[in-house]
Enzyme design. Structure first.
Site, PDB file in Angstrom:
ATOM      1  N   HIS A 168       6.389  18.079  66.803  1.00 53.36           N
ATOM      2  CA  HIS A 168       7.551  17.321  66.319  1.00 53.36           C
ATOM      3  C   HIS A 168       8.394  18.242  65.443  1.00 53.36           C
ATOM      4  O   HIS A 168       8.098  18.447  64.265  1.00 53.36           O
ATOM      5  CB  HIS A 168       7.062  16.112  65.520  1.00 53.36           C
ATOM      6  CG  HIS A 168       8.131  15.090  65.226  1.00 53.36           C
ATOM      7  ND1 HIS A 168       9.470  15.342  65.390  1.00 53.36           N
ATOM      8  CD2 HIS A 168       8.041  13.810  64.779  1.00 53.36           C
ATOM      9  CE1 HIS A 168      10.164  14.252  65.046  1.00 53.36           C
ATOM     10  NE2 HIS A 168       9.311  13.310  64.682  1.00 53.36           N
TER      11      HIS A 168
ATOM     12  N   ASN B 182      14.209  15.380  63.884  1.00 54.46           N
ATOM     13  CA  ASN B 182      14.410  14.229  62.990  1.00 54.46           C
ATOM     14  C   ASN B 182      14.240  14.493  61.497  1.00 54.46           C
ATOM     15  O   ASN B 182      13.856  13.604  60.737  1.00 54.46           O
ATOM     16  CB  ASN B 182      13.509  13.060  63.421  1.00 54.46           C
ATOM     17  CG  ASN B 182      13.904  12.557  64.797  1.00 54.46           C
ATOM     18  OD1 ASN B 182      14.975  12.909  65.287  1.00 54.46           O
ATOM     19  ND2 ASN B 182      13.060  11.753  65.417  1.00 54.46           N
TER      20      ASN B 182
ATOM     21  N   GLY C  26      12.339   5.247  74.717  1.00 52.77           N
ATOM     22  CA  GLY C  26      11.598   4.848  73.535  1.00 52.77           C
ATOM     23  C   GLY C  26      11.596   3.347  73.353  1.00 52.77           C
ATOM     24  O   GLY C  26      10.723   2.646  73.860  1.00 52.77           O
ATOM     25  N   ARG C  27      12.624   2.855  72.650  1.00 50.15           N
ATOM     26  CA  ARG C  27      12.631   1.429  72.303  1.00 50.15           C
ATOM     27  C   ARG C  27      12.557   0.516  73.518  1.00 50.15           C
ATOM     28  O   ARG C  27      11.941  -0.557  73.434  1.00 50.15           O
ATOM     29  CB  ARG C  27      13.845   1.118  71.431  1.00 50.15           C
ATOM     30  CG  ARG C  27      13.653   1.629  69.989  1.00 50.15           C
ATOM     31  CD  ARG C  27      14.952   1.700  69.248  1.00 50.15           C
ATOM     32  NE  ARG C  27      15.809   2.717  69.840  1.00 50.15           N
ATOM     33  CZ  ARG C  27      17.096   2.884  69.537  1.00 50.15           C
ATOM     34  NH1 ARG C  27      17.646   2.079  68.663  1.00 50.15           N
ATOM     35  NH2 ARG C  27      17.801   3.837  70.114  1.00 50.15           N
TER      36      ARG C  27
HETATM   37  C1  8OZ Z   1      11.061   5.659  62.609  1.00 54.46           C
HETATM   38  C2  8OZ Z   1      10.326   5.281  61.501  1.00 54.46           C
HETATM   39  C3  8OZ Z   1       9.397   6.157  60.984  1.00 54.46           C
HETATM   40  C4  8OZ Z   1       9.214   7.399  61.566  1.00 54.46           C
HETATM   41  C5  8OZ Z   1      10.857   9.893  63.820  1.00 54.46           C
HETATM   42  C6  8OZ Z   1       8.508   9.607  63.442  1.00 54.46           C
HETATM   43  O1  8OZ Z   1      12.015   9.553  63.555  1.00 54.46           O
HETATM   44  C7  8OZ Z   1       9.732   9.106  63.310  1.00 54.46           C
HETATM   45  C8  8OZ Z   1       9.950   7.775  62.683  1.00 54.46           C
HETATM   46  C9  8OZ Z   1      10.875   6.884  63.204  1.00 54.46           C
HETATM   47  O2  8OZ Z   1      10.623  10.897  64.489  1.00 54.46           O
END
Ligand code: 8OZ
Length: 345
Positions: free
Chosen positions: A154, A157, A296-297
């Protein structure tokens, strides 16, 4: 299926039978990228997210991987360190979250059932960085031991890796800050460590080049991400997973950024994500034989999303109240088309 934080892990940040049921319901995705999971206690930023650093966590995830494999799916685990997007209440001994530089994130974390502002972080010492790279390596060993088919790093974000990448959050003056090469160093060291134990064909990576998620910014995102993709071309992970636009928001957040040109710099598989409709997904996959689309959603509220897209059937809408935390409601109780046709089965 894109990784989706749902905050339903049990004590000890372990995956549960309910999580196994949820993922198994979605196994027709083909490839599931399981929700972001912290590689260490320090890497946690939200309540009840799962980890992948303890024996109990490996055992919990084994429930999930077995259930998904039984349904014929493949499953990767997304490896996560949140960096400064955390809260002292979530850190061991109530300490400060860590970051490339001591700059507070304009971001919210999730503690005691509510979203609260991220705490002020401290800058990581140079001597601490190899230990975090090693946490990613060990987390990969653990994920494979838990039965995952691979891991996704990851790097998107606004979390730790992204904080290193961007000049808005990385003001370091050592070998991890300053030039694009230096800001990319942490990510590339993580990729090398993880590929070293799993092999490049079991490692993917997720990037969000233009996203302002969790308060990150950069003065030249094209130079940064075109350099990075060229470096990744050498390491050649199994896929490059890219959030096009602003995370969970507009695809046109930064219209000057050319995602198609970025994709063309990578000769391997490209997973596109963010706001894809059936039509957009068909356009992309028909024009690019090495492209996949991650939903995703839409997968939260449509466990049989693949069948629904194949048949062009209507999609069910998402209940936002049950996204984070809680139990089966809004998690494993979304009906499939078959459930709707035969409600008594
Ligand atoms: C939404 C709420 C908490 C974490 C990301 C892991 O945005 C998240 C995340 C998304 O990648």
């Amino acid at each position: 299926m894109a990784p989706l934080t749902r905050s339903r892990a049990a004590a000890g940040h372990t995956a549960t039978d309910l999580m196994a049921e949820y993922y198994a319901q979605r196994a027709s995705a083909g490839l599931i990228i399981a929700e972001a999971s912290q590689i260490s206690p320090q890497g946690q930023g939200y309540q009840d997210t799962p980890g992948i650093y303890s024996e109990a966590q490996i055992a919990g995830w084994r429930l999930v991987t077995d259930a998904v494999h039984k349904q014929g799916g493949d499953i990767f685990l997304q490896l996560w360190h949140v960096g400064r997007v955390s809260h002292h209440a979530l850190q061991q001994d109530g300490g400060q979250p860590v970051a490339p530089s001591a700059i507070q994130a304009d971001a919210m974390t999730f503690v005691d059932g509510e979203f609260v502002p991220a705490s002020a972080p401290r800058a990581l010492g140079l001597h601490e960085i190899p230990g975090i790279v090693d946490d990613y390596r060990q987390a990969t060993v653990n994920a494979l031991a838990a039965g995952f088919d691979g891991v996704e790093i990851h790097a998107a974000n606004g979390y730790l890796i992204d904080q290193f990448l961007r000049d808005g959050s990385n003001h370091r003056t050592d070998m991890y800050g300053g030039s694009i090469e230096n800001r990319s160093r942490f990510l590339l060291q993580v990729m090398e460590a993880v590929i070293g134990v799993a092999g490049a064909d079991r490692v993917g990576i997720r990037l969000s080049p233009v996203s302002p998620a969790n308060g990150v910014s950069d003065t030249d995102n094209w130079s940064l991400f075109s350099y990075l993709v060229d470096q990744l071309e050498q390491l050649h992970p199994i896929y490059l997973h890219v959030i096009e636009g602003a995370t969970m928001s507009s695809r046109d957040y930064d219209p000057a950024f050319d995602f198609k040109r970025l994709r063309e710099r990578y000769s391997g598989t490209y997973i596109a994500n963010n706001g894809y409709t059936r039509e957009l997904a068909l356009q992309l996959t028909e024009s690019d034989p090495k492209a996949l689309v991650a939903f995703g959603r839409k997968f939260i509220s449509n466990p049989d999303l693949v069948q629904r897209l194949a048949e062009d059937a209507p999609l069910q809408s998402l209940d936002k109240q049950t996204l984070y935390g809680g139990g089966a409601k809004g998690y494993t109780d979304y009906p499939t088309l078959a459930d709707l046709l035969h409600p008594d089965d």
